[in-house]
Design an enzyme around this catalytic site. Structure first.
Site, mmCIF file in Angstrom:
data_model
loop_
_atom_site.group_PDB
_atom_site.id
_atom_site.type_symbol
_atom_site.label_atom_id
_atom_site.label_comp_id
_atom_site.label_asym_id
_atom_site.label_seq_id
_atom_site.Cartn_x
_atom_site.Cartn_y
_atom_site.Cartn_z
ATOM 1 N N LYS A 96 -7.815 -35.284 11.186
ATOM 2 C CA LYS A 96 -8.582 -35.231 9.797
ATOM 3 C C LYS A 96 -10.229 -35.336 10.056
ATOM 4 O O LYS A 96 -10.425 -35.675 10.957
ATOM 5 C CB LYS A 96 -8.239 -36.731 9.165
ATOM 6 C CG LYS A 96 -6.822 -36.768 8.578
ATOM 7 C CD LYS A 96 -6.545 -38.058 7.793
ATOM 8 C CE LYS A 96 -5.101 -38.136 7.604
ATOM 9 N NZ LYS A 96 -4.855 -39.438 6.835
ATOM 10 N N GLY A 131 -8.629 -42.531 14.973
ATOM 11 C CA GLY A 131 -8.856 -42.359 16.321
ATOM 12 C C GLY A 131 -8.523 -43.694 17.222
ATOM 13 O O GLY A 131 -8.390 -43.406 18.496
ATOM 14 N N THR A 143 -5.695 -45.357 17.550
ATOM 15 C CA THR A 143 -4.222 -45.354 17.992
ATOM 16 C C THR A 143 -4.477 -44.512 19.427
ATOM 17 O O THR A 143 -4.019 -44.852 20.427
ATOM 18 C CB THR A 143 -3.198 -44.392 17.272
ATOM 19 O OG1 THR A 143 -3.346 -45.382 16.036
ATOM 20 C CG2 THR A 143 -2.045 -44.603 17.809
ATOM 21 N N ASP A 153 -6.552 -39.779 12.957
ATOM 22 C CA ASP A 153 -7.196 -40.214 11.740
ATOM 23 C C ASP A 153 -8.634 -40.976 12.082
ATOM 24 O O ASP A 153 -9.446 -40.356 12.310
ATOM 25 C CB ASP A 153 -6.198 -41.084 10.829
ATOM 26 C CG ASP A 153 -6.818 -41.484 9.488
ATOM 27 O OD1 ASP A 153 -7.858 -40.926 9.197
ATOM 28 O OD2 ASP A 153 -6.027 -41.962 8.639
ATOM 29 N N LYS A 204 6.571 -42.849 16.073
ATOM 30 C CA LYS A 204 7.826 -42.075 15.717
ATOM 31 C C LYS A 204 7.445 -40.351 15.276
ATOM 32 O O LYS A 204 8.075 -39.452 15.618
ATOM 33 C CB LYS A 204 8.878 -42.298 14.657
ATOM 34 C CG LYS A 204 9.429 -43.857 14.801
ATOM 35 C CD LYS A 204 10.163 -44.103 13.521
ATOM 36 C CE LYS A 204 10.500 -45.567 13.430
ATOM 37 N NZ LYS A 204 11.056 -45.998 12.157
HETATM 38 P P1 IMP Z 1 -5.508 -43.653 13.812
HETATM 39 O O1 IMP Z 1 -5.375 -44.792 14.706
HETATM 40 O O2 IMP Z 1 -6.423 -44.218 12.512
HETATM 41 O O3 IMP Z 1 -6.171 -42.249 14.362
HETATM 42 O O4 IMP Z 1 -4.108 -43.341 13.020
HETATM 43 C C1 IMP Z 1 -3.322 -42.388 13.499
HETATM 44 C C2 IMP Z 1 -1.854 -43.048 13.173
HETATM 45 O O5 IMP Z 1 -1.763 -43.509 11.870
HETATM 46 C C3 IMP Z 1 -1.047 -41.805 13.450
HETATM 47 O O6 IMP Z 1 -0.368 -41.900 14.521
HETATM 48 C C4 IMP Z 1 -0.159 -41.787 12.293
HETATM 49 O O7 IMP Z 1 1.179 -42.622 12.697
HETATM 50 C C5 IMP Z 1 -0.886 -42.569 11.207
HETATM 51 N N1 IMP Z 1 -1.450 -41.825 10.181
HETATM 52 C C6 IMP Z 1 -2.734 -41.381 9.962
HETATM 53 N N2 IMP Z 1 -3.088 -40.727 8.781
HETATM 54 C C7 IMP Z 1 -1.908 -40.240 8.645
HETATM 55 C C8 IMP Z 1 -1.192 -39.564 7.566
HETATM 56 O O8 IMP Z 1 -2.113 -38.737 6.599
HETATM 57 N N3 IMP Z 1 -0.053 -39.238 7.513
HETATM 58 C C9 IMP Z 1 0.947 -39.912 8.035
HETATM 59 N N4 IMP Z 1 0.633 -40.705 9.142
HETATM 60 C C10 IMP Z 1 -0.703 -41.008 9.450
#
Ligand code: IMP
Ligand code: MG
Length: 183
Positions: A134, A108, A110, A106, A46
């Site tokens: 980040k 990466g 996702t 964050d 979302k």
């Molecule tokens: P990744 O797969 O670790 O890069 O995380 C990405 C997903 O985690 C994003 O699509 C967000 O939905 C969620 N996310 C990561 N960090 C945050 C944050 O600081 N605030 C809100 N959602 C976050």
């Protein structure tokens, strides 16, 4: 959904900064996709719904939008390491120019997952547009359009949530640590 300002540590990116940057990114995309045929902007639900809405309203090129929904969350609202596809795109993307629009990078994981599954569908091109990244040493996923870099803290607002709250704040703020790391 609720937005309690008491839960916020500080505003990291103001509403004005976001709006200026989103407009700049849209202008860059308008230039880059001038000669491309009808690119499709894929918003990741979302978190990206507000960013996608603002971004696409600054586009002057012909384009379409589509959505997919994934879950990378654990129970409480923090990031977990499994990514699942909850809702797929409405339309095929084979032969299309596709831009993935995501709220935040964050770890990466996702984006890496999404890139992989969309690439398999043979789009003509596949790019990534991310509002905030980040700053962490472990993270490196190529981003074609990036809004801002932020420190490694939990942020909310402008689509970003913690346990479904704070998404509708017009700015991006750091959440107090006691909220996301209780006890
Ligand atoms: P990744 O797969 O670790 O890069 O995380 C990405 C997903 O985690 C994003 O699509 C967000 O939905 C969620 N996310 C990561 N960090 C945050 C944050 O600081 N605030 C809100 N959602 C976050
Ligand atoms: Mg997300």
């Amino acid at each position: 959904m609720y937005n309690s300002k008491d839960d916020l540590q500080r505003v990291l990116i103001t509403e004005e900064q976001i709006q200026d940057r989103v407009k700049q990114i849209a202008q860059q995309i308008n230039k880059d996709y001038q000669k491309e045929n009808n690119p499709c902007f894929v918003g990741i639900l979302k978190g990206a719904f507000i960013f996608l809405a603002d971004l696409t309203r600054h586009l002057t090129i012909k384009h379409s939008v589509d959505f997919l929904s994934i879950s990378s969350y654990g129970k409480s609202g923090a990031v977990s390491d499994t990514v699942r596809l909850i809702m797929d795109l409405r339309d095929p993307i084979e032969g299309r120019n596709v831009v993935i629009v995501e709220d935040i990078l964050d770890s990466g994981k996702t984006l890496e997952y999404l890139y992989k599954i969309l690439e398999q569908r043979k789009p003509a091109s596949l790019k990534t547009c991310v509002l905030v990244k980040k700053t962490r040493d472990s993270v490196s996923f190529p981003i074609d359009y990036l809004g801002f870099e932020i420190p490694d803290v939990w942020v909310v607002g402008y689509g970003l949530d913690y346990a479904e709250s704070y998404r509708t704040l017009p700015y991006i703020a750091e959440l107090k640590e006691e909220i996301y790391r209780p006890g």
